[in-house]
Write a protein that holds these residues in place. Sequence first.
Motif, PDB file in Angstrom:
ATOM      1  N   LEU A 230     -45.021 -34.201 -10.823  1.00 35.94           N
ATOM      2  CA  LEU A 230     -44.951 -34.519  -9.313  1.00 35.94           C
ATOM      3  C   LEU A 230     -43.535 -34.172  -8.580  1.00 35.94           C
ATOM      4  O   LEU A 230     -43.361 -34.010  -7.690  1.00 35.94           O
ATOM      5  CB  LEU A 230     -45.466 -35.797  -8.897  1.00 35.94           C
ATOM      6  CG  LEU A 230     -45.888 -36.124  -7.384  1.00 35.94           C
ATOM      7  CD1 LEU A 230     -46.917 -34.880  -6.795  1.00 35.94           C
ATOM      8  CD2 LEU A 230     -46.468 -37.530  -7.125  1.00 35.94           C
ATOM      9  N   LEU A 231     -42.646 -34.793  -9.566  1.00 38.02           N
ATOM     10  CA  LEU A 231     -41.278 -34.789  -9.053  1.00 38.02           C
ATOM     11  C   LEU A 231     -40.669 -33.303  -8.772  1.00 38.02           C
ATOM     12  O   LEU A 231     -40.042 -33.016  -7.839  1.00 38.02           O
ATOM     13  CB  LEU A 231     -40.293 -35.376  -9.916  1.00 38.02           C
ATOM     14  CG  LEU A 231     -38.729 -35.437  -9.653  1.00 38.02           C
ATOM     15  CD1 LEU A 231     -38.441 -35.901  -8.235  1.00 38.02           C
ATOM     16  CD2 LEU A 231     -37.899 -36.003 -10.652  1.00 38.02           C
ATOM     17  N   ALA A 232     -41.152 -32.483  -9.906  1.00 37.68           N
ATOM     18  CA  ALA A 232     -41.098 -31.119  -9.639  1.00 37.68           C
ATOM     19  C   ALA A 232     -41.421 -30.448  -8.335  1.00 37.68           C
ATOM     20  O   ALA A 232     -40.903 -30.056  -7.719  1.00 37.68           O
ATOM     21  CB  ALA A 232     -41.368 -30.298 -10.923  1.00 37.68           C
ATOM     22  N   SER A 233     -42.763 -30.853  -7.913  1.00 37.68           N
ATOM     23  CA  SER A 233     -43.308 -30.203  -6.908  1.00 37.68           C
ATOM     24  C   SER A 233     -42.734 -30.885  -5.674  1.00 37.68           C
ATOM     25  O   SER A 233     -42.140 -30.232  -4.623  1.00 37.68           O
ATOM     26  CB  SER A 233     -44.725 -30.799  -6.627  1.00 37.68           C
ATOM     27  OG  SER A 233     -45.636 -30.467  -7.814  1.00 37.68           O
ATOM     28  N   THR A 234     -42.105 -32.165  -5.744  1.00 38.53           N
ATOM     29  CA  THR A 234     -41.421 -32.779  -4.577  1.00 38.53           C
ATOM     30  C   THR A 234     -39.977 -32.091  -4.332  1.00 38.53           C
ATOM     31  O   THR A 234     -39.720 -31.782  -3.119  1.00 38.53           O
ATOM     32  CB  THR A 234     -41.100 -34.142  -4.899  1.00 38.53           C
ATOM     33  OG1 THR A 234     -42.591 -34.798  -5.405  1.00 38.53           O
ATOM     34  CG2 THR A 234     -40.588 -35.058  -3.735  1.00 38.53           C
ATOM     35  N   LEU A 235     -39.341 -31.788  -5.345  1.00 39.89           N
ATOM     36  CA  LEU A 235     -38.039 -31.453  -5.297  1.00 39.89           C
ATOM     37  C   LEU A 235     -38.303 -29.649  -4.877  1.00 39.89           C
ATOM     38  O   LEU A 235     -37.190 -29.544  -3.898  1.00 39.89           O
ATOM     39  CB  LEU A 235     -37.267 -31.222  -6.529  1.00 39.89           C
ATOM     40  CG  LEU A 235     -36.867 -32.733  -7.114  1.00 39.89           C
ATOM     41  CD1 LEU A 235     -36.199 -32.601  -8.583  1.00 39.89           C
ATOM     42  CD2 LEU A 235     -36.132 -33.437  -6.197  1.00 39.89           C
ATOM     43  N   GLN A 236     -39.226 -29.060  -4.955  1.00 40.54           N
ATOM     44  CA  GLN A 236     -39.317 -27.913  -4.533  1.00 40.54           C
ATOM     45  C   GLN A 236     -39.602 -28.079  -2.852  1.00 40.54           C
ATOM     46  O   GLN A 236     -39.513 -26.881  -2.349  1.00 40.54           O
ATOM     47  CB  GLN A 236     -40.644 -27.102  -4.985  1.00 40.54           C
ATOM     48  CG  GLN A 236     -40.668 -26.831  -6.565  1.00 40.54           C
ATOM     49  CD  GLN A 236     -40.031 -25.423  -6.873  1.00 40.54           C
ATOM     50  OE1 GLN A 236     -39.664 -24.856  -5.824  1.00 40.54           O
ATOM     51  NE2 GLN A 236     -39.452 -25.589  -7.936  1.00 40.54           N
ATOM     52  N   SER A 237     -39.828 -28.873  -2.532  1.00 38.02           N
ATOM     53  CA  SER A 237     -40.160 -29.006  -0.812  1.00 38.02           C
ATOM     54  C   SER A 237     -38.992 -29.187  -0.330  1.00 38.02           C
ATOM     55  O   SER A 237     -38.899 -29.277   1.021  1.00 38.02           O
ATOM     56  CB  SER A 237     -41.121 -30.117  -0.753  1.00 38.02           C
ATOM     57  OG  SER A 237     -40.529 -31.612  -0.776  1.00 38.02           O
ATOM     58  N   LEU A 238     -37.503 -29.410  -0.877  1.00 35.49           N
ATOM     59  CA  LEU A 238     -36.600 -29.757  -0.062  1.00 35.49           C
ATOM     60  C   LEU A 238     -36.243 -29.006   1.032  1.00 35.49           C
ATOM     61  O   LEU A 238     -36.237 -27.722   0.816  1.00 35.49           O
ATOM     62  CB  LEU A 238     -35.181 -29.790  -1.207  1.00 35.49           C
ATOM     63  CG  LEU A 238     -33.887 -30.586  -0.578  1.00 35.49           C
ATOM     64  CD1 LEU A 238     -34.031 -31.832  -0.363  1.00 35.49           C
ATOM     65  CD2 LEU A 238     -32.819 -30.053  -1.583  1.00 35.49           C
ATOM     66  N   GLU A 239     -36.046 -29.501   2.245  1.00 40.64           N
ATOM     67  CA  GLU A 239     -35.322 -28.827   3.306  1.00 40.64           C
ATOM     68  C   GLU A 239     -34.069 -29.543   3.871  1.00 40.64           C
ATOM     69  O   GLU A 239     -33.906 -30.846   3.573  1.00 40.64           O
ATOM     70  CB  GLU A 239     -36.483 -29.015   4.492  1.00 40.64           C
ATOM     71  CG  GLU A 239     -37.625 -28.271   4.239  1.00 40.64           C
ATOM     72  CD  GLU A 239     -38.838 -28.679   5.158  1.00 40.64           C
ATOM     73  OE1 GLU A 239     -38.373 -28.348   6.531  1.00 40.64           O
ATOM     74  OE2 GLU A 239     -39.514 -29.511   5.233  1.00 40.64           O
ATOM     75  N   ARG A 240     -33.179 -28.768   4.501  1.00 44.41           N
ATOM     76  CA  ARG A 240     -32.001 -29.340   4.987  1.00 44.41           C
ATOM     77  C   ARG A 240     -31.970 -28.990   6.391  1.00 44.41           C
ATOM     78  O   ARG A 240     -32.213 -27.661   6.607  1.00 44.41           O
ATOM     79  CB  ARG A 240     -30.842 -28.662   4.198  1.00 44.41           C
ATOM     80  CG  ARG A 240     -30.715 -29.369   2.750  1.00 44.41           C
ATOM     81  CD  ARG A 240     -29.685 -28.650   1.904  1.00 44.41           C
ATOM     82  NE  ARG A 240     -28.327 -29.015   2.281  1.00 44.41           N
ATOM     83  CZ  ARG A 240     -27.250 -28.211   2.366  1.00 44.41           C
ATOM     84  NH1 ARG A 240     -27.472 -26.833   2.404  1.00 44.41           N
ATOM     85  NH2 ARG A 240     -26.089 -28.699   2.579  1.00 44.41           N
ATOM     86  N   VAL A 241     -31.855 -29.850   7.098  1.00 45.45           N
ATOM     87  CA  VAL A 241     -31.613 -29.629   8.576  1.00 45.45           C
ATOM     88  C   VAL A 241     -30.364 -30.218   9.342  1.00 45.45           C
ATOM     89  O   VAL A 241     -29.935 -31.101   8.719  1.00 45.45           O
ATOM     90  CB  VAL A 241     -33.178 -30.088   9.342  1.00 45.45           C
ATOM     91  CG1 VAL A 241     -34.214 -29.141   8.799  1.00 45.45           C
ATOM     92  CG2 VAL A 241     -33.128 -31.523   9.215  1.00 45.45           C
ATOM     93  N   LEU A 242     -30.310 -29.859  10.503  1.00 36.67           N
ATOM     94  CA  LEU A 242     -29.124 -30.286  11.295  1.00 36.67           C
ATOM     95  C   LEU A 242     -27.636 -30.484  10.436  1.00 36.67           C
ATOM     96  O   LEU A 242     -27.005 -31.181   9.872  1.00 36.67           O
ATOM     97  CB  LEU A 242     -29.157 -31.941  11.555  1.00 36.67           C
ATOM     98  CG  LEU A 242     -30.474 -32.289  12.306  1.00 36.67           C
ATOM     99  CD1 LEU A 242     -30.435 -33.898  12.813  1.00 36.67           C
ATOM    100  CD2 LEU A 242     -30.447 -31.237  13.568  1.00 36.67           C
TER     101      LEU A 242
END
Length: 343
Positions: free
Chosen positions: A221-233
Motif C-alpha cells: 500500500l505504501l508503494a501505491s501511496t507514494l505513486q500518488s505524490l503530487e507537489r503543488v504551490l
Amino acid sequence: MASLDPVARPIDPELHAITAWLQRPGSNHFLVTSHVNPDGDGLASMLACGRILRRLGKQVWLVTDGFRSPRYDYLPQIDTVVSYREGLEAELPVANVITVDVPTLSRLERVARLIPRDAAILKIDHHPSDDHFGQFNYGDTAASSTAELVYRLCVDLDVPFDAALGTWLYTGIAFDTGRFRFSSTTPDALIIAGEMVRAGANPQLIAEQLFYEYRPTTLSLLASTLQSLERVLDGRVSILSLDHAVLGQARYGDEDMDGFVDYAVSLQGVEVALFLREHEPGHIRVSLRAKHDFDVRAVAELFGGGGHRKAAGVRMTGTLAEAKARLVNEIQRHLESSNERSA
Ligand code: AMP
Ligand code: MN
Ligand code: MN
C-alpha cells in the motif's frame, strides 16, 4: 551512577485539587477514555490512568471508540481496553470520567453516550483548546504528550514506576514526539523518557513495535501511496492520496496507513503535507502536517477538524479532487498571508 534530576516544577495547586478529588473516598466507578481511533499517546495515557485509579481502590473501565491499531498490542494490559459496543451504557455504572488526549467531547464519538449528565469529568490534555468541558481540566500545551501530564499525576500521587507504567508513559512520549523528532521533544520529555527506561521500559522493543513492524500489505500500500505524490504551490505543498478503489480492497486496513503522511512531509522544500484517504466513496479522512511554522490546525478547523499546529486531521465529503482543491486553496491563502506578514 548519578541519577537524573527529577523533573523540577513548582507545586501546582491545580494538580493538587485534582489528586485530592481522585483520592476522595466513596465515588468509586471511573470511565477512562480517549479520542476516537486512539493513538499511542491516548492508549498509553488511559492505561497509566487505569493503574493510578486501581491503586486508589477505584473500579475502572477503559473504553474507546473506533479503530485500534494492532501495533499497540505490545502495551501491557492492552486487553483491558474495551471497544465501544451498543448497549454498553446499561452495563457501566459511570460516576466519574477521565478523558485523556481529548480536546472536545465530540472527539469521543459514541463513548460520549456512556457519560451520564451528572458525571464528574477530569480532562487531561495537551491540545490547544478553549473547551474546558471537565469539572477539572488539567492542560498544558507545552507538554510533549498527554502521557507527560499523567506522569506528573503519578509523581504527585507517589505511584511507583515499574516496567508497565514505564512502557506506557515512554510510549506516549515517543509516539507524540514522533520518536523524539518534533519540536515537542523538550528537556522534560527526554528526562521523563529516561526515567521510564530506568523503570524498565525497553526503548528498542517499543520503537520496533510502534514504528518498524510492517505487514507485507502495508509496504504494497505504501508503494501505491507514494505513486500518488503530487507537489503543488511551487513544491511548498505535497499531497498523497488513496481512492476507494484501492482502499476498499479487503486486504488493506486502517493500520496499513499509519505514518504514511511522514513521507509527504519529508520531501525537500515542503511546508505543508496532506494525506487523503477515501475510506468510503465520497468520505475522506485527511491528515495534515507542517514542517516549520505553518499552522495546519487552523486549516483543519475551517473544515470542522482539529489537532495540533503541526499535526492535524479532518474529515471531508465529496471527491478526492474536490477535497484537495478546497484544502490547497485555504493553504495558499494562509501561505500568502504569512508572506505578507513577514514582508
Ligand atoms: P492524524 O493525522 O490522524 O494522525 O491526526 C493528527 C492530529 O489531528 C491528532 O492530534 C488528532 O487527534 C487530530 N485529528 C485527527 N483527525 C481529526 C478530526 N477529524 N477532528 C479533529 N481532530 C482530528
Ligand atoms: Mn492523540
Ligand atoms: Mn497526544
